[in-house]
Scaffold this active site. Sequence first.
Site, PDB file in Angstrom:
ATOM      1  N   ASP A 107       0.894  -1.266  -0.017  1.00 37.84           N
ATOM      2  CA  ASP A 107      -0.168   0.075   0.039  1.00 37.84           C
ATOM      3  C   ASP A 107       0.938   1.337   0.089  1.00 37.84           C
ATOM      4  OD1 ASP A 107      -1.292   2.251   1.402  1.00 37.84           O
ATOM      5  OD2 ASP A 107      -2.955   0.874   1.758  1.00 37.84           O
TER       6      ASP A 107
ATOM      7  N   LEU B   5      -5.179   2.024   1.129  1.00 36.67           N
ATOM      8  CA  LEU B   5      -5.462   1.349  -0.091  1.00 36.67           C
ATOM      9  C   LEU B   5      -5.419  -0.316  -0.427  1.00 36.67           C
ATOM     10  CD1 LEU B   5      -2.832   3.275  -2.340  1.00 36.67           C
ATOM     11  CD2 LEU B   5      -5.107   3.763  -2.176  1.00 36.67           C
ATOM     12  N   ASP B   6      -4.728  -0.816   0.715  1.00 37.60           N
ATOM     13  CA  ASP B   6      -4.964  -2.179   0.541  1.00 37.60           C
ATOM     14  C   ASP B   6      -6.244  -2.841   0.885  1.00 37.60           C
ATOM     15  OD1 ASP B   6      -2.474  -3.461   0.619  1.00 37.60           O
ATOM     16  OD2 ASP B   6      -1.808  -2.664   2.769  1.00 37.60           O
ATOM     17  N   VAL B   7      -7.333  -2.245   1.611  1.00 39.67           N
ATOM     18  CA  VAL B   7      -8.490  -2.693   2.054  1.00 39.67           C
ATOM     19  C   VAL B   7      -9.349  -2.510   0.707  1.00 39.67           C
ATOM     20  CG1 VAL B   7     -10.447  -2.419   3.435  1.00 39.67           C
ATOM     21  CG2 VAL B   7      -8.332  -2.120   4.542  1.00 39.67           C
TER      22      VAL B   7
END
EC number: 2.-.-.-
Length: 837
Positions: free
Chosen positions: A573, A601-603
């Site tokens: 991320d 951003l990961d989620v």
Amino acid sequence: MNKQNQLPLVGVRVADFGQQIAGPAVAMVLADLGATVVHIDPPGGPSWKHPANAILNRNKASLCIDLKTQAGLDQALELIENVDIVIESFRPGVMKRLGIDFVALRESRPELITLSMPGFASNDELHRDWKATEAIVAATSGTFTDMGFNRVLMGLNPSFSPLPLGSSYAISLAASSIALALFEREKTGRGDNIEVPIAAALMEGLSYNSYVVDQLPERYKTMRELEIEHRKSNNIKMDVSYAQLQEYLDPFYRTYVCADGRQFYCVCPSHRNHAERALKVLGIYDELVAEGLPEVKDLHVPISEWDGETSIGVYPLPKKWADLISEKMKKAFLQKTSDEWGVIFGEGQIPGAPHRSTEEWVNSEHCNASGLIVEVEGTEFGTMKQPGPIVWFENESEAMLKPKPQEHVSFEQALARLQSVAKIEKISRPTGQDIQPASGKGWLDGVKILDLTNVIAGPHSTAFMSRFGAEITKLDPVTPLYDPLIGILFTFQTGVGKQSALVNIMTKEGREVFERLVRSVDIVVINAPDRQMKPLGLDQDSLSAINPDVLFCRLDCFGGPRTGSKTNYIGYDDIIQANSGIMSRFGKPETPEEHAHLGTLDVNCGFAAALGMVIALYQKRKTGKVCRVRTSLSAVTNIAQIPFAFDYEGRAPFNEASGREAMGNHALSHFYRTNSGWVFLDSHQGELAKLDAIKGLNGIQQSQDMGQFLRDQLVKESSAYWLKEFAAADIACAEPFSIEYLREHNSRVADQKVGTDLGSYAFSIFPDHPSGHCITQVDPYSIRPREAKIRAVTPTEKFGCSTIKVLQGLGYSESDINDMLEKKIAATGWGREFLPS
């Protein structure tokens, strides 16, 4: 594999009444995937006047309709009569008051799917009628008061960011809900009424900002966290400068200045191999070993039992070693330019990237070559660079890389387009009298998934799907790749609703376990670059040979629909935040900062992967086609930056709100002190007359400096006073709440229920969590169907807890299982403790 190369949503018809970002963007995602979309604006055009509307309305036919007239209402209802999906994003009850009642529409047409995306939940009595702009939702949801450890140490509270994170999460979540409803409709013929509040989507997206682990062992606390605790307990002011702050950062998780004066973000903590590779390419590994760099063989035993002081691959490092390594890394990075280090790290399979602006990102060679950025030829802006698709299909994405510009049409043309698509649709679902009654089951009941992912984005994709009934087997190696912070602590969020097995699939016997699992599931998902697919046996030919019907999903860092120079670079991320301009905007180019805490951003990448998997399930159920779906952190960063991630000749400068001193977008959209705290006013020039009519703000229209005028006036009264006055004038304003406040007022002991009935905010407390710690985390509550079931998922179980159960389910005997355990081909845990102390 069916070679028919047709986008999966061809034949699906959508009426898009959405305004601002979230609603139109969901319809854009559906249009990118082949749906026929008619976008309806009010007579004055879109309420958000912005060039990004050209992105949101690509691949759509657009027209203006006045829903406040009978003629306009009749036209809208006729369009709705000819679509499968209706989308709106107004305040709760607005569409019904205008004469479009979603519940009533489905009584006569149960196959219809409706999506409402209000700022706050329709059952949130306090906030539901607020003018819920992006910034108002963010302020109310704790986003501007919980923006990471850096801002806490610098004493900046509140802070501001122009990123539309609420909408960005809602886009992926709401598009997924539509895909889920389409998948269910293929089986039963029924649609659903769905609500996805932006506030709830934001809370789920920023779940790492809000979860709490009671009595967290000291080994997991970073230098920043320890300094915050020290200052709070000793009543020391939070006044750390940016320069001072750098010395509280782990050497493997910080920014370094390079030979060209530009900066490089190194992100390789918690993984022994990544950290070692970084030290070697920097030329300082041998030097550190000679100076006694310690090594711990097993990081998953309690720290009191370690056979060394620390180890590379441990995050966070103790200050002594952090300082020593950082000084050497600072000198090493000065030997080459940031671009040179970008190539060295990327080709060396080390997570790291140069800090760049969004303008540089949008125009970069990699983004344009890979299809992360596409070009759209329109009449208003000419050739416009826009974000590419957020999900795509391997070897079938070319049709998604040539979007058509928004087309303005008449009502008659829009209706004719919908009717022509309906005439040629091949309907495979139950219709008419064959439509089944609502079952109350989950959309994914019976769907089985093999999860080979790690860290955050990949595991989050399947954790998200578990609430809809998917059965997930999480398969991990016998020897962990990551230290317990990333490898275990993070999984309290990403491991929910899964059974965990530990098997070494690189052995002959382990490979057989893997193949049996592949034959038993509907989907296999992994986060890894393309170069790893063949060695892992996850390429198309290898998987098809095991199970020709299995679907496959892959997430990665820099991947796009086509191959680019960075396609096989690995990362996290933070690397995409740095390389795509998020950090340079948040902190300023010369002093970049990570945005929020973890998983920004990961989620959302996980949500996007889930969207892709459900689209693949829908397509397979409808046509029998088996495909391989893709997404990446790079694709998702473009959605998070829709107001900024575009370019065209003559574009206004990239000068959006940036830096620690930025407290808003402009004078009328800004934080202001009151005599009791802060409020965020989110207004615009078109509301000046309404502002001028408010007691205490008379004369603002004549003011030469509106910012100073508002600073002088708002500080004279309390926040409560201004909130009441602005609400009465229907002007957006909110008091910035903290995450702690929201948790305190919206948490309950876990009760096997999902908080969809509790308004915009809901947290569950797990006093008997399998980890042995009391955990508080946000509910899986953002998607709210009227008929389908959302289930409360089980807490994350200890790694390897279900190894024996999984092997038994695959037909292995007790002696077979014991043999694998003895040979360490399989294991029932990584250590004695779930979360090592």
